[in-house]
Design an enzyme around this catalytic site. Structure first.
Site, mmCIF file in Angstrom:
data_model
loop_
_atom_site.group_PDB
_atom_site.id
_atom_site.type_symbol
_atom_site.label_atom_id
_atom_site.label_comp_id
_atom_site.label_asym_id
_atom_site.label_seq_id
_atom_site.Cartn_x
_atom_site.Cartn_y
_atom_site.Cartn_z
ATOM 1 N N TYR A 24 21.334 42.184 39.612
ATOM 2 C CA TYR A 24 22.266 41.650 38.675
ATOM 3 C C TYR A 24 23.289 42.578 38.264
ATOM 4 O O TYR A 24 24.224 42.102 37.230
ATOM 5 C CB TYR A 24 21.556 40.860 37.674
ATOM 6 C CG TYR A 24 20.768 39.827 38.186
ATOM 7 C CD1 TYR A 24 21.313 38.541 38.679
ATOM 8 C CD2 TYR A 24 19.317 39.706 38.097
ATOM 9 C CE1 TYR A 24 20.623 37.563 39.303
ATOM 10 C CE2 TYR A 24 18.564 38.812 38.753
ATOM 11 C CZ TYR A 24 18.918 37.557 39.167
ATOM 12 O OH TYR A 24 18.422 36.396 39.534
ATOM 13 N N HIS A 101 27.412 32.226 40.432
ATOM 14 C CA HIS A 101 25.860 33.019 40.890
ATOM 15 C C HIS A 101 26.181 34.732 41.088
ATOM 16 O O HIS A 101 27.222 34.830 41.905
ATOM 17 C CB HIS A 101 25.141 32.697 41.885
ATOM 18 C CG HIS A 101 24.527 31.248 41.898
ATOM 19 N ND1 HIS A 101 23.725 30.746 40.883
ATOM 20 C CD2 HIS A 101 25.211 30.006 42.496
ATOM 21 C CE1 HIS A 101 23.558 29.505 41.065
ATOM 22 N NE2 HIS A 101 24.467 28.993 42.077
#
Length: 145
Positions: A24, A101
């Site tokens: 991430y 996302h």
């Protein structure tokens, strides 16, 4: 009425910046909200942001968006793959929405490949890191009359 978008971040996204940085990155939720707000402002929109680890809170925020938002940008986190209720809320309010996302869910575990939002999202931005939020804002607002 002011042109406004709702930014929704689902479960565990409050941990951005420390959660699995190899997947991430190091940007925080505050960074994500700033990136999205700046992109919205650049095209004449305000942005209201909500993050929760509780599905009902997210659904309530989506319902409330009917009153003052033109669209929704959402990263539903793990609810992407499990929540019919979230899908129903998004389709029920009748606002266009962008599914975002940070990671490329299709390069990850098989269970992440299915999205309950895929076929009803006006825009999908997958795997472009946190900059994908700005991309989603731009693409979504371009569709709003």
């Amino acid at each position: 009425m002011t042109a406004r978008l709702l930014l929704v971040n689902g479960p565990n996204l409050n941990l951005l910046g420390t959660r699995e940085p190899g997947i991430y990155g190091s940007a925080t939720l505050a960074d994500v909200e700033r990136i999205a707000a700046e992109a919205a402002s650049a095209v004449g929109y305000e942005l209201r942001a909500v993050q929760s680890n509780h599905e009902g809170v997210l659904i309530d925020a989506i319902h409330e968006a009917r009153e003052d938002c033109a669209g929704i940008v959402i990263n539903p986190g793990g609810l992407t793959h499990t929540s019919v209720s979230l899908r129903d809320a998004l389709t029920g309010v009748g606002l266009p929405f962008a599914e975002v996302h940070i990671s490329d869910v299709y390069a990850r575990e098989e269970f992440r490949h299915h999205s309950y939002l895929h076929d009803v999202a006006a825009v999908r931005v997958i795997g472009h890191g946190v900059d994908g939020y700005a991309e989603a804002v731009r693409e979504l607002t371009a569709l709003i009359p």
